[in-house]
Design an enzyme around this catalytic site. Structure first.
Site, PDB file in Angstrom:
ATOM      1  N   ARG A  34      14.463  -7.273 -46.552  1.00 58.99           N
ATOM      2  CA  ARG A  34      14.339  -8.281 -45.496  1.00 58.99           C
ATOM      3  C   ARG A  34      15.318  -9.426 -45.697  1.00 58.99           C
ATOM      4  O   ARG A  34      15.755 -10.047 -44.723  1.00 58.99           O
ATOM      5  CB  ARG A  34      12.896  -8.800 -45.415  1.00 58.99           C
ATOM      6  CG  ARG A  34      12.602  -9.658 -44.175  1.00 58.99           C
ATOM      7  CD  ARG A  34      11.096  -9.918 -44.060  1.00 58.99           C
ATOM      8  NE  ARG A  34      10.739 -10.623 -42.830  1.00 58.99           N
ATOM      9  CZ  ARG A  34      10.545 -11.948 -42.758  1.00 58.99           C
ATOM     10  NH1 ARG A  34      10.668 -12.702 -43.831  1.00 58.99           N
ATOM     11  NH2 ARG A  34      10.215 -12.506 -41.611  1.00 58.99           N
ATOM     12  N   ILE A  60      12.864 -13.885 -36.619  1.00 63.91           N
ATOM     13  CA  ILE A  60      12.473 -12.593 -37.187  1.00 63.91           C
ATOM     14  C   ILE A  60      10.960 -12.683 -37.335  1.00 63.91           C
ATOM     15  O   ILE A  60      10.426 -13.683 -37.804  1.00 63.91           O
ATOM     16  CB  ILE A  60      13.188 -12.335 -38.539  1.00 63.91           C
ATOM     17  CG1 ILE A  60      12.786 -10.980 -39.148  1.00 63.91           C
ATOM     18  CG2 ILE A  60      12.972 -13.459 -39.536  1.00 63.91           C
ATOM     19  CD1 ILE A  60      13.600 -10.614 -40.422  1.00 63.91           C
ATOM     20  N   SER A  61      10.230 -11.647 -36.888  1.00 63.79           N
ATOM     21  CA  SER A  61       8.768 -11.709 -36.894  1.00 63.79           C
ATOM     22  C   SER A  61       8.224 -11.793 -38.311  1.00 63.79           C
ATOM     23  O   SER A  61       8.868 -11.375 -39.268  1.00 63.79           O
ATOM     24  CB  SER A  61       8.182 -10.475 -36.202  1.00 63.79           C
ATOM     25  OG  SER A  61       8.677 -10.356 -34.891  1.00 63.79           O
ATOM     26  N   GLN A  62       7.009 -12.322 -38.400  1.00 64.72           N
ATOM     27  CA  GLN A  62       6.290 -12.382 -39.679  1.00 64.72           C
ATOM     28  C   GLN A  62       6.092 -10.954 -40.218  1.00 64.72           C
ATOM     29  O   GLN A  62       5.766 -10.046 -39.455  1.00 64.72           O
ATOM     30  CB  GLN A  62       4.935 -13.037 -39.393  1.00 64.72           C
ATOM     31  CG  GLN A  62       4.029 -13.169 -40.578  1.00 64.72           C
ATOM     32  CD  GLN A  62       2.665 -13.731 -40.172  1.00 64.72           C
ATOM     33  OE1 GLN A  62       2.463 -14.183 -39.041  1.00 64.72           O
ATOM     34  NE2 GLN A  62       1.730 -13.698 -41.098  1.00 64.72           N
TER      35      GLN A  62
END
Ligand code: SAH
Length: 211
Positions: A34, A60-62
């Protein structure tokens, strides 16, 4: 051991403790780095369970959200998956690492281009294009699963139409401040849905989204 391997392992254990059980999802998230998908300014926060800015006012999503939505699709090798909202490319990379054939659409071309570079360097099987994903990507339809990673005012018919019989859909629906995650299966041409509370996404902007 690579940089951040320990942090990533701890994140996967956190996801497990929060109820993620699909080993395909957990294994893929253990593999995908990530920290390569976040702004270098935030690299030391890449393995916190939080959304982070990626430019163009997007995030960017959790990780928990990525894990939850991916698990909801019941992903398997060779499944054809359409993603709306490429963003950083992280969600698409997780799906491709599971072995899915991923098609993804992003309306911000600068984000699209950085994501494409990451897919190339990491040799991930992802086809990415620029444009309005609320109309789907008819050339490659039907899909076994469709995932929308931005908050919609309602479920676009165009997406349901491009879903296979038995196909899975995950889409946040609500107002611009908060959404519910709708997870559905297409059965006899109609979507059977369940609703999960408590998600927050950037808005889905387009013909079948927000103005
Ligand atoms: N899946 C991404 C999350 C990005 S946030 C990731 O893993 O990083 C949602 C993204 O959806 C944003 O980049 C936003 O620009 C994009 N988006 C919003 N409306 C869209 C539309 N109609 N078509 C394609 N992309 C859209």
């Amino acid at each position: 051991m690579g940089r951040f391997d320990t942090e990533r392992k701890e994140l996967i254990e956190l996801l497990r403790s929060k109820g993620i059980t699909d080993e395909n999802v957990l294994t893929a998230m253990m593999k995908v780095e990530r920290h390569l998908f976040v702004d270098q300014m935030f690299i030391n926060r890449a393995y916190e369970d939080n959304a982070l800015p990626i430019g163009s006012e997007q995030t960017i999503s959790q990780p928990y959200t990525v894990a939850f939505m991916t698990q909801a699709l019941r992903p398997k090798k060779e499944m054809k998956v359409l993603e709306i909202g490429t963003g950083s490319g992280y969600q698409a990379a997780v799906l491709a690492t599971i072995g899915c054939r991923v098609f993804t659409i992003e309306r911000h071309l600068s984000l699209l281009n950085s994501a494409r570079k990451l897919f190339d360097v990491q040799q991930l099987r992802v086809a990415a294009k620029g444009g309005d994903g609320t109309v789907g990507w008819s050339e490659h339809a039907p899909y076994d699963a469709i995932i929308v990673t931005a908050g919609a005012p309602s479920i676009p018919d165009a997406l349901v139409n491009q879903l296979n019989e038995g196909g899975r859909l995950a889409i946040p629906v609500g107002n611009k401040e908060a959404q519910q995650l709708i997870v559905g299966t297409k059965i006899s041409g109609k979507l059977q849905t369940e609703v999960i509370d408590g998600f927050k996404f950037v808005p889905l902007i387009g013909k079948n989204g927000w103005n």
